[in-house]
Write a protein that holds these residues in place. Sequence first.
Motif, PDB file in Angstrom:
ATOM      1  N   ARG A 166       0.407  -6.197  -8.481  1.00  0.00           N
ATOM      2  CA  ARG A 166       1.399  -5.903  -7.442  1.00  0.00           C
ATOM      3  C   ARG A 166       2.496  -4.989  -8.014  1.00  0.00           C
ATOM      4  O   ARG A 166       2.925  -4.019  -7.398  1.00  0.00           O
ATOM      5  N   LEU A 167       2.907  -5.310  -9.252  1.00  0.00           N
ATOM      6  CA  LEU A 167       3.954  -4.522  -9.905  1.00  0.00           C
ATOM      7  C   LEU A 167       3.496  -3.074 -10.054  1.00  0.00           C
ATOM      8  O   LEU A 167       4.231  -2.132  -9.734  1.00  0.00           O
ATOM      9  N   SER A 168       2.264  -2.902 -10.485  1.00  0.00           N
ATOM     10  CA  SER A 168       1.733  -1.562 -10.693  1.00  0.00           C
ATOM     11  C   SER A 168       1.561  -0.837  -9.347  1.00  0.00           C
ATOM     12  O   SER A 168       1.856   0.355  -9.227  1.00  0.00           O
ATOM     13  N   ASP A 169       1.144  -1.569  -8.300  1.00  0.00           N
ATOM     14  CA  ASP A 169       1.020  -0.960  -6.961  1.00  0.00           C
ATOM     15  C   ASP A 169       2.381  -0.452  -6.484  1.00  0.00           C
ATOM     16  O   ASP A 169       2.485   0.635  -5.901  1.00  0.00           O
ATOM     17  N   TYR A 170       3.419  -1.238  -6.714  1.00  0.00           N
ATOM     18  CA  TYR A 170       4.767  -0.824  -6.315  1.00  0.00           C
ATOM     19  C   TYR A 170       5.171   0.442  -7.070  1.00  0.00           C
ATOM     20  O   TYR A 170       5.683   1.393  -6.489  1.00  0.00           O
ATOM     21  N   ALA A 171       4.939   0.425  -8.392  1.00  0.00           N
ATOM     22  CA  ALA A 171       5.346   1.565  -9.225  1.00  0.00           C
ATOM     23  C   ALA A 171       4.641   2.844  -8.761  1.00  0.00           C
ATOM     24  O   ALA A 171       5.266   3.901  -8.638  1.00  0.00           O
ATOM     25  N   VAL A 172       3.351   2.727  -8.468  1.00  0.00           N
ATOM     26  CA  VAL A 172       2.583   3.907  -8.039  1.00  0.00           C
ATOM     27  C   VAL A 172       3.112   4.447  -6.707  1.00  0.00           C
ATOM     28  O   VAL A 172       3.296   5.650  -6.529  1.00  0.00           O
ATOM     29  N   GLN A 173       3.403   3.531  -5.778  1.00  0.00           N
ATOM     30  CA  GLN A 173       3.937   3.964  -4.467  1.00  0.00           C
ATOM     31  C   GLN A 173       5.299   4.645  -4.627  1.00  0.00           C
ATOM     32  O   GLN A 173       5.612   5.616  -3.946  1.00  0.00           O
ATOM     33  N   ILE A 174       6.107   4.100  -5.533  1.00  0.00           N
ATOM     34  CA  ILE A 174       7.446   4.668  -5.738  1.00  0.00           C
ATOM     35  C   ILE A 174       7.326   6.048  -6.401  1.00  0.00           C
ATOM     36  O   ILE A 174       8.033   6.990  -6.042  1.00  0.00           O
TER      37      ILE A 174
END
Length: 236
Positions: free
Chosen positions: A28-36
């Motif tokens: 989830r953390l990595s998904d957020y970072a990629v979207q940002i």
Amino acid sequence: MTKFKRILLKLSGESLQGQQGYGIDQQRLSDYAVQIKEIAQQGVQIGIVIGGGNIFRGLSGAASGLDRVKGDQMGMLATVINSLALGSALTSIGVKARVMTAVRMEPIGEFYNKWVAIEAMERGEIVIMSCGTGQPYFTTDTGSSLRGIEIEADVMLKGTRVDGIYTADPEKDPTATKFDDISYNEVLQRGLRVMDITAIAMCKENNLPIYVFNMDKLGNLKRVINGEPIGTYVHP
Ligand code: UDP
């Protein structure tokens, strides 16, 4: 052209726990970072406030006998842990990010300062503002209203795990319908539990619009930035 030039992104701590039920889910953390990263590459200036409910909430502490103020301080520290995790996830994919704290604790993060935050965002750096407001009895929703207003954001984007604001909780009531847009007053009058009253009131008094959307669907942050009407817009 993106719809917003400078945003305050509010992320929920609870969403960060993913399926685990506690702590930080790495996917989830990595998904957020990629979207940002995607929207940073479009030139959007980004300030972030993240909650701490995946680690600790002052109210739950108080319910089990802890002093409320100490519990809230523990909650604020939880937001620092999440902010460090997000900052580090962004850095690891080549995005410059810094963590600020509303309570002094160098060198973990630098003490929050509006002008330093704005200068960093103007240089393309992402600024994660932790500890909420820095005061007990507040929430990170109120912290993000405050920071959004201070950094002169065009909008507060509230990333949640539902698609927007509904007439009732869609996770509990299957007949609930979604609003495409709604006024601050109607949110308050209907008692919709999208953010706490203090947070909504601050946005209302200072004309900061709020856009509520589902951050857990990949690509949604970019859709919102590009003006796709996927969530709920809260306005005067
Ligand atoms: N908190 C606080 N002051 C603030 C922001 C947060 O005392 O300005 C504490 C409070 O105890 C809260 C906890 O930090 O329960 C975690 O924040 P929040 O519940 O807003 O996180 P979320 O529910 O979004 O994960």
